[in-house]
Design an enzyme around this catalytic site. Structure first.
Site, PDB file in Angstrom:
ATOM      1  N   LYS A  29       0.951  -0.885   0.156  1.00  0.00           N
ATOM      2  CA  LYS A  29       0.424   0.088  -0.166  1.00  0.00           C
ATOM      3  C   LYS A  29       0.858   1.271  -0.219  1.00  0.00           C
ATOM      4  O   LYS A  29       0.354   2.194  -0.632  1.00  0.00           O
ATOM      5  CB  LYS A  29      -1.581  -0.498   1.362  1.00  0.00           C
ATOM      6  CG  LYS A  29      -2.025   0.824   1.053  1.00  0.00           C
ATOM      7  CD  LYS A  29      -3.150   0.261   2.037  1.00  0.00           C
ATOM      8  CE  LYS A  29      -4.039  -0.628   2.766  1.00  0.00           C
ATOM      9  NZ  LYS A  29      -4.575  -0.961   3.016  1.00  0.00           N
ATOM     10  N   GLU A  87      -1.569 -12.438  -4.599  1.00  0.00           N
ATOM     11  CA  GLU A  87      -2.051 -11.231  -4.738  1.00  0.00           C
ATOM     12  C   GLU A  87      -2.664 -10.268  -5.813  1.00  0.00           C
ATOM     13  O   GLU A  87      -1.979 -10.306  -7.200  1.00  0.00           O
ATOM     14  CB  GLU A  87      -0.707 -10.205  -4.836  1.00  0.00           C
ATOM     15  CG  GLU A  87      -0.131 -11.267  -3.023  1.00  0.00           C
ATOM     16  CD  GLU A  87       1.394 -10.378  -2.670  1.00  0.00           C
ATOM     17  OE1 GLU A  87       0.960  -9.033  -2.702  1.00  0.00           O
ATOM     18  OE2 GLU A  87       2.019 -10.842  -1.701  1.00  0.00           O
TER      19      GLU A  87
END
Ligand code: ADP
Ligand code: MG
Length: 158
Positions: A29, A87
């Site tokens: 992130k 992912e």
């Protein structure tokens, strides 16, 4: 095209769904590319042909809007590289996290094998280029049709 891509394309498109779990906190992130993880059982059901590289496709959260996505499939160091990781980066700015919500996706095409990056800048520019490549591939009519597949319509799970 690499043989990884040739092998993967034999099982594409591939559909998967599951609840988003916490990942390894590797700072995706912070790089501007959060990556949502599936629980182990979803990863274990991936065909063996789907390994080690970056893929593109479409994804939705809780049966919402279907967005383009980039996905990396690799080996999980936490399980001595015996299990895979999967992912998903959805190409959209969400205002909130969506842990524990239902992630549905269709893997449409293989983009590239995993690469070893020597710098953060190299990694960042590879991700930017993966996103551009994803948009190009997904604009193709046959690919785009998969974003409207009945798989993404409402079901009993949410
Ligand atoms: P983790 O280590 O838990 O995977 P990340 O830093 O990779 O943490 O962030 C992933 C989480 O960010 C996802 O599980 C999801 O809840 C949230 N998220 C927000 N926007 C996105 C996005 N565009 N794509 C993927 N995940 C996102
Ligand atoms: Mg992540």
């Amino acid at each position: 095209m690499s043989s990884l891509g040739t092998m993967a394309r034999k099982v594409l498109p591939f559909f998967a769904k599951g609840r988003v779990v916490r990942g390894f906190g590797r700072g995706s992130k912070e790089l501007g590319v959060p990556t949502a993880n599936f629980p182990d059982d979803v990863v274990e059901n991936l065909p063996e042909e789907l390994c080690c590289g970056v893929y593109c496709g479409f994804a939705s959260i809780d049966n919402g809007t279907v967005y383009p996505m980039c996905l990396s499939i690799g080996w999980n160091p936490y399980y001595k590289n015996e299990k895979r990781t999967m992912e998903t980066h959805i190409i959209h700015n969400f205002s909130e996290d969506f842990y524990d919500q239902q992630l549905k996706l269709v893997i449409v095409d293989f983009i590239r094998p995993m690469l070893d990056f020597t710098s953060l800048d190299e990694l960042k520019s590879a991700i930017a280029s993966d996103i551009v490549t994803s948009h190009k591939i997904l604009a193709n009519d046959a690919a785009a049709a998969l974003s409207k597949h009945e798989f993404f319509l409402l079901d009993e799970d949410v």
